[in-house]
Write a protein that holds these residues in place. Structure first.
Motif, short mmCIF file in Angstrom:
data_model
loop_
_atom_site.label_atom_id
_atom_site.label_comp_id
_atom_site.label_asym_id
_atom_site.label_seq_id
_atom_site.Cartn_x
_atom_site.Cartn_y
_atom_site.Cartn_z
N GLU A 131 -1.92 4.70 5.18
CA GLU A 131 -2.58 3.45 5.54
C GLU A 131 -1.56 2.29 5.52
O GLU A 131 -1.57 1.43 6.41
CB GLU A 131 -3.72 3.16 4.57
CG GLU A 131 -4.56 1.97 4.94
CD GLU A 131 -5.71 1.73 3.99
OE1 GLU A 131 -6.16 0.57 3.90
OE2 GLU A 131 -6.17 2.68 3.32
N GLY A 132 -0.70 2.30 4.54
CA GLY A 132 0.33 1.27 4.45
C GLY A 132 1.29 1.33 5.63
O GLY A 132 1.65 0.31 6.22
N LYS A 145 0.84 -1.21 0.00
CA LYS A 145 0.00 0.00 0.00
C LYS A 145 0.86 1.25 0.00
O LYS A 145 0.57 2.22 -0.72
CB LYS A 145 -0.91 0.02 1.23
CG LYS A 145 -2.05 -0.94 1.17
CD LYS A 145 -2.87 -0.85 2.45
CE LYS A 145 -3.98 -1.88 2.52
NZ LYS A 145 -4.73 -1.77 3.78
N LEU A 199 -3.18 6.55 1.04
CA LEU A 199 -2.81 5.14 0.86
C LEU A 199 -1.42 4.87 1.46
O LEU A 199 -1.21 3.83 2.10
CB LEU A 199 -2.82 4.77 -0.63
CG LEU A 199 -2.65 3.30 -0.97
CD1 LEU A 199 -3.71 2.44 -0.29
CD2 LEU A 199 -2.70 3.10 -2.48
#
Length: 79
Positions: free
Chosen positions: A43-44, A28, A40
């Motif tokens: 989030e990763g 991600k 993103l």
């Protein structure tokens, strides 16, 4: 399967899940970097951090179990 074997199998399963979460997080983050998607990427990074924390918890759990086993062995030796 004895209790200790079951705990070791569960620990291995947890570690594999943590590794999968870490790898998914890295994916991600990389996809976010390529697409310039900060959400993103974040989030990763969060997925990787969660996996790392879970691994640390597993490490502590393993050490506690080892200490319990040593105490039990010493008690058994005395009795």
């Amino acid at each position: 399967m004895d209790k200790r074997s079951k705990e070791m199998t569960m620990g291995l399963d947890d570690r594999l899940e943590n590794r999968a979460q870490d790898l998914a997080g890295r994916g991600k983050e990389a996809a976010g970097a390529i697409t310039d998607d900060e959400s993103l990427k974040s989030e990763g990074k969060a997925d990787q951090a969660k996996a790392s924390v879970k691994d640390k918890v597993e490490d502590v759990s393993d050490k506690v179990q080892d200490a319990k086993d040593k105490v039990k062995d010493k008690i058994d030796d005395v009795l």
